[in-house]
Design a protein around this motif. Structure first.
Motif, PDB file in Angstrom:
ATOM      1  N   ARG A 198       0.839  -1.203   0.000  1.00  0.00           N
ATOM      2  CA  ARG A 198       0.000   0.000   0.000  1.00  0.00           C
ATOM      3  C   ARG A 198       0.874   1.253   0.000  1.00  0.00           C
ATOM      4  NH1 ARG A 198      -4.819   1.407   4.310  1.00  0.00           N
ATOM      5  NH2 ARG A 198      -5.414   3.431   3.414  1.00  0.00           N
ATOM      6  N   ARG A 199       0.594   2.121  -0.933  1.00  0.00           N
ATOM      7  CA  ARG A 199       1.388   3.341  -1.062  1.00  0.00           C
ATOM      8  C   ARG A 199       0.692   4.519  -0.384  1.00  0.00           C
ATOM      9  NH1 ARG A 199       3.243   4.156  -7.136  1.00  0.00           N
ATOM     10  NH2 ARG A 199       4.278   5.887  -6.066  1.00  0.00           N
ATOM     11  N   LYS A 200       1.481   5.520  -0.079  1.00  0.00           N
ATOM     12  CA  LYS A 200       0.950   6.709   0.574  1.00  0.00           C
ATOM     13  C   LYS A 200       0.253   7.620  -0.433  1.00  0.00           C
ATOM     14  CE  LYS A 200       4.447   6.920   4.226  1.00  0.00           C
ATOM     15  NZ  LYS A 200       5.489   7.768   4.864  1.00  0.00           N
ATOM     16  N   HIS A 201      -0.635   8.431   0.074  1.00  0.00           N
ATOM     17  CA  HIS A 201      -1.292   9.430  -0.765  1.00  0.00           C
ATOM     18  C   HIS A 201      -0.336  10.594  -1.022  1.00  0.00           C
ATOM     19  CE1 HIS A 201      -5.081   7.370  -0.412  1.00  0.00           C
ATOM     20  NE2 HIS A 201      -5.048   7.438   0.923  1.00  0.00           N
ATOM     21  N   LEU A 202      -0.586  11.254  -2.148  1.00  0.00           N
ATOM     22  CA  LEU A 202       0.208  12.447  -2.437  1.00  0.00           C
ATOM     23  C   LEU A 202      -0.067  13.560  -1.439  1.00  0.00           C
ATOM     24  CD1 LEU A 202       0.073  12.783  -6.329  1.00  0.00           C
ATOM     25  CD2 LEU A 202       2.020  12.121  -4.921  1.00  0.00           C
ATOM     26  N   PHE A 203      -1.333  13.670  -1.032  1.00  0.00           N
ATOM     27  CA  PHE A 203      -1.732  14.749  -0.140  1.00  0.00           C
ATOM     28  C   PHE A 203      -2.340  14.170   1.128  1.00  0.00           C
ATOM     29  CE2 PHE A 203      -2.297  16.192  -4.538  1.00  0.00           C
ATOM     30  CZ  PHE A 203      -1.361  17.214  -4.565  1.00  0.00           C
ATOM     31  N   THR A 204      -2.226  14.908   2.186  1.00  0.00           N
ATOM     32  CA  THR A 204      -2.757  14.493   3.480  1.00  0.00           C
ATOM     33  C   THR A 204      -3.587  15.619   4.081  1.00  0.00           C
ATOM     34  OG1 THR A 204      -0.776  15.286   4.631  1.00  0.00           O
ATOM     35  CG2 THR A 204      -0.800  12.972   3.923  1.00  0.00           C
ATOM     36  N   LEU A 205      -4.503  15.215   4.941  1.00  0.00           N
ATOM     37  CA  LEU A 205      -5.284  16.179   5.716  1.00  0.00           C
ATOM     38  C   LEU A 205      -4.661  16.295   7.098  1.00  0.00           C
ATOM     39  CD1 LEU A 205      -8.985  15.297   4.860  1.00  0.00           C
ATOM     40  CD2 LEU A 205      -7.714  17.322   4.182  1.00  0.00           C
ATOM     41  N   GLN A 206      -4.465  17.524   7.546  1.00  0.00           N
ATOM     42  CA  GLN A 206      -3.841  17.747   8.836  1.00  0.00           C
ATOM     43  C   GLN A 206      -4.556  18.856   9.578  1.00  0.00           C
ATOM     44  OE1 GLN A 206       0.306  18.537   8.371  1.00  0.00           O
ATOM     45  NE2 GLN A 206       0.750  16.612   7.325  1.00  0.00           N
ATOM     46  N   THR A 207      -4.559  18.741  10.875  1.00  0.00           N
ATOM     47  CA  THR A 207      -5.054  19.841  11.705  1.00  0.00           C
ATOM     48  C   THR A 207      -3.973  20.897  11.806  1.00  0.00           C
ATOM     49  OG1 THR A 207      -4.313  18.655  13.662  1.00  0.00           O
ATOM     50  CG2 THR A 207      -6.632  18.420  13.035  1.00  0.00           C
TER      51      THR A 207
ATOM     52  N   ILE B  47      -8.501  22.623   9.501  1.00  0.00           N
ATOM     53  CA  ILE B  47      -8.022  21.486   8.718  1.00  0.00           C
ATOM     54  C   ILE B  47      -7.418  22.027   7.423  1.00  0.00           C
ATOM     55  CG2 ILE B  47      -8.652  19.360   7.539  1.00  0.00           C
ATOM     56  CD1 ILE B  47     -10.935  19.040   9.486  1.00  0.00           C
ATOM     57  N   ALA B  48      -6.281  21.464   7.022  1.00  0.00           N
ATOM     58  CA  ALA B  48      -5.624  21.904   5.794  1.00  0.00           C
ATOM     59  C   ALA B  48      -5.187  20.681   4.997  1.00  0.00           C
ATOM     60  CB  ALA B  48      -4.413  22.773   6.117  1.00  0.00           C
ATOM     61  N   ILE B  49      -5.173  20.798   3.694  1.00  0.00           N
ATOM     62  CA  ILE B  49      -4.679  19.756   2.804  1.00  0.00           C
ATOM     63  C   ILE B  49      -3.302  20.182   2.316  1.00  0.00           C
ATOM     64  CG2 ILE B  49      -5.860  20.786   0.814  1.00  0.00           C
ATOM     65  CD1 ILE B  49      -6.150  17.963  -0.304  1.00  0.00           C
ATOM     66  N   ASP B  50      -2.353  19.263   2.374  1.00  0.00           N
ATOM     67  CA  ASP B  50      -0.975  19.612   2.033  1.00  0.00           C
ATOM     68  C   ASP B  50      -0.277  18.386   1.441  1.00  0.00           C
ATOM     69  OD1 ASP B  50       1.295  21.020   1.733  1.00  0.00           O
ATOM     70  OD2 ASP B  50       1.791  21.213   3.862  1.00  0.00           O
ATOM     71  N   TRP B  51       0.862  18.641   0.816  1.00  0.00           N
ATOM     72  CA  TRP B  51       1.680  17.549   0.295  1.00  0.00           C
ATOM     73  C   TRP B  51       2.125  16.644   1.439  1.00  0.00           C
ATOM     74  CZ3 TRP B  51       3.319  15.945  -4.479  1.00  0.00           C
ATOM     75  CH2 TRP B  51       3.074  16.782  -5.569  1.00  0.00           C
ATOM     76  N   ASP B  52       2.170  15.358   1.182  1.00  0.00           N
ATOM     77  CA  ASP B  52       2.860  14.461   2.094  1.00  0.00           C
ATOM     78  C   ASP B  52       4.358  14.720   1.933  1.00  0.00           C
ATOM     79  OD1 ASP B  52       2.706  11.780   3.768  1.00  0.00           O
ATOM     80  OD2 ASP B  52       4.318  11.540   2.280  1.00  0.00           O
TER      81      ASP B  52
END
Length: 539
Positions: free
Chosen positions: A288-297, A319-324
């Motif tokens: 399983r591969r990681k997502h390009l983007f992640t949700l973070q507080t 909440i913000a969406i950002d690059w992994d």
């Protein structure tokens, strides 16, 4: 007190009789402005403001000392100079300049007040009203809800000092104190709006001076502004925030092949690809591969650095969406991202086209349809109905004040509007906007000439106010910047900083010029303003 005289009066005599008697005793001309003070039991002096009351009403007793004070030639009162404790230099005492060409000292963020006062001071009718003491007969000292004439008297002191020709600049500290006393919003030395002060002085303080204001110039938002507002609304409403199970268009249950790269920007499913075609048997099983983007507080500043995140996520649910971080290093090339070829349109700065003041007035009088959110309440059917609204002009004032909208406040933004409004110096024609039957033989009744402009430089949070004004005696335009005054030409008046425009009707200007010419009799004055006869129905 140089001289003393003794006189007898009845308790029913008025204070005005005492004043006239004192003028006769001390050989003071009735044209000179005087006022009375009474010495009380404590030894201090109290001014007798209302000269229309009797001695009994004023609580004057037998044997009391009454002092008459005469205004100086420079427009000041001797008692004010004594309380101020400042002595003028010999050069200041011998100064003689053009009346009205006088600066105002900035007391600390009071440029808004100086600009408003310079505009009012250069309204000829208003200035003559105070210079000739006609305001004294209209002061109301008995109204418990009024200002006892204190604002009007403080303004009269400023006008008489400015138009005495004996000052290069004056300090309006008494006027500032009086305004702050009756209008708490102007207390202290915070930045304020010159138009708000003009509104207070015109309608609340100097209510007997009939100054008018022609609404505001309102710009409709462009289509781009509306689109930006919708996008911001969606973002704030959370519509653009992806759900945890569907990050940036990917699905955790998507059986399709996993492909992630800098060109796609999409993270797909977590299952390994299946291939029924023959091929090498040594292909490893993909994990399983990681997502390009992640949700973070994140905190209120918007940073997604969790190592520095010390706020309570329950109290601040951002909440913000950002690059992994790992995916960003693998697929994102900052050098390549900055190496694109910029199109010419990227560096283009949109220039706002200037608008004409005549167009603003046309919009002001154009029929508009009330929106569904703002229906009209019908008094007949007792229900809210869709309707249209139109504003018309019935009569025109002698002095017209036009307030340009320079500050825009919306739900999503606040900005200073720096659109250039082209306004005429002479012959501003209102004939096409007046619905009352017109006198075609007197076109000057519908045309205006500019006499003053209040300017605002800067942005929303800070700025500076100045004034362009035309001297009523010389006809020369001057630039007032606090205590600095300099002559200017008419070509320098129009600018993006213009905020409040003062216009004078041409027939009034002609009447004032006729009065100043020797040997000319005064023309008949216009009828007194009747708020009932000049009322306007808005349909």
């Amino acid at each position: 007190m140089d001289k003393t005289h003794t006189a007898e009066f009845s308790q029913t005599d008025s204070i005005d009789l005492v004043l006239r008697t004192a003028q006769d005793q001390f050989v003071v001309s009735p044209q000179e402005e005087t006022r009375l003070w009474v010495k009380n039991a404590e030894g201090s002096f109290e001014r007798l403001c209302n000269t229309r009351v009797s001695l009994r009403t004023a609580s004057l007793k037998s044997g009391q000392l009454v002092v008459m004070e005469t205004r100086s030639k420079d427009g000041t009162w001797p008692s004010q100079q004594t309380r101020a404790g400042s002595s003028a230099t010999k050069e200041e005492e011998e100064f003689h300049g053009q009346p009205g060409i006088c600066g105002l000292t900035n007391l600390g963020n009071t440029c808004f007040m100086n600009s408003a006062l310079q505009c009012l001071s250069n309204v000829p009718q208003l200035t003559e009203y105070f210079l000739k003491n006609r305001y004294l007969d209209e002061l109301n000292f008995c109204n418990p809800l009024g200002m006892k004439g204190e604002i009007a008297e403080a303004y009269a002191d400023l006008v008489k000092q400015a138009w005495s020709g004996r000052h290069r600049s004056i300090v309006p500290n008494v006027f500032k104190t009086k305004v702050g006393h009756f209008a708490s919003q102007f207390l202290g030395y915070q930045q304020h709006d010159s138009q708000e002060l003009l509104s207070f002085l015109s309608w609340d303080a100097l209510y007997h001076i009939l100054l008018y204001r022609l609404s505001r110039y309102v710009t409709r938002p462009s289509s781009d502004d509306e689109d930006d507002g919708d996008e911001k609304a969606d973002v704030e409403g959370g519509k653009n925030i992806p759900k945890p199970g569907n990050v940036a268009g990917g699905s955790s249950q998507d059986p399709g092949p996993e492909q992630a790269g800098p060109s796609s920007g999409v993270a797909s499913g977590s299952r390994a690809p299946t291939d029924s075609s023959p091929g090498p048997s040594h292909w490893p099983q993909r994990t399983r591969r990681k997502h390009l983007f992640t949700l973070q507080t994140v905190n209120s500043n918007g940073t997604s650095d969790r190592s520095n995140f010390n706020e309570d996520t329950q109290a601040q649910p951002y909440i913000a969406i950002d690059w992994d971080p790992e995916m960003k290093k693998r697929y994102y090339d900052e050098v390549e991202a900055e190496g694109y070829v910029k199109h010419d349109c990227v560096g283009y700065v949109l220039k706002k086209a200037p608008v004409r003041l005549q167009e603003c007035i046309e919009l002001f009088t154009t029929m508009e349809t009330l929106e569904k959110e703002n229906p009209w309440y019908c008094p007949n059917c007792k229900q809210h109905q869709l309707a249209t609204k139109k504003l018309d002009l019935w009569t025109l004032p002698e002095t017209l004040i036009i307030h340009l909208k320079r500050f825009s406040y919306t739900k999503f933004s606040r900005e200073k509007l720096d659109t250039l409004v082209e306004f005429p110096i002479r012959d501003l024609d209102f004939s096409e906007f007046v619905i009352k039957p017109q006198d075609e033989s007197a076109p000057e009744l519908y045309k205006y000439d500019l006499i003053a402009v209040s300017n605002h430089y800067g942005g929303l949070r800070d700025g500076h106010y100045t004034t362009f004004a035309c001297n009523k005696d010389s006809g020369q335009w001057h630039y007032f910047d606090d205590n600095s005054v300099s002559p200017v030409t008419e070509n320098q008046i129009e600018s993006k900083a213009a905020y409040v425009l003062f216009y004078q009707r041409q027939d009034v200007a002609s009447r004032l010029k006729t009065k100043t010419q020797p040997g000319q009799s005064d023309p008949p004055a216009p009828p007194a303003y009747d708020p009932i006869s000049e009322s306007m129905d808005v349909n």
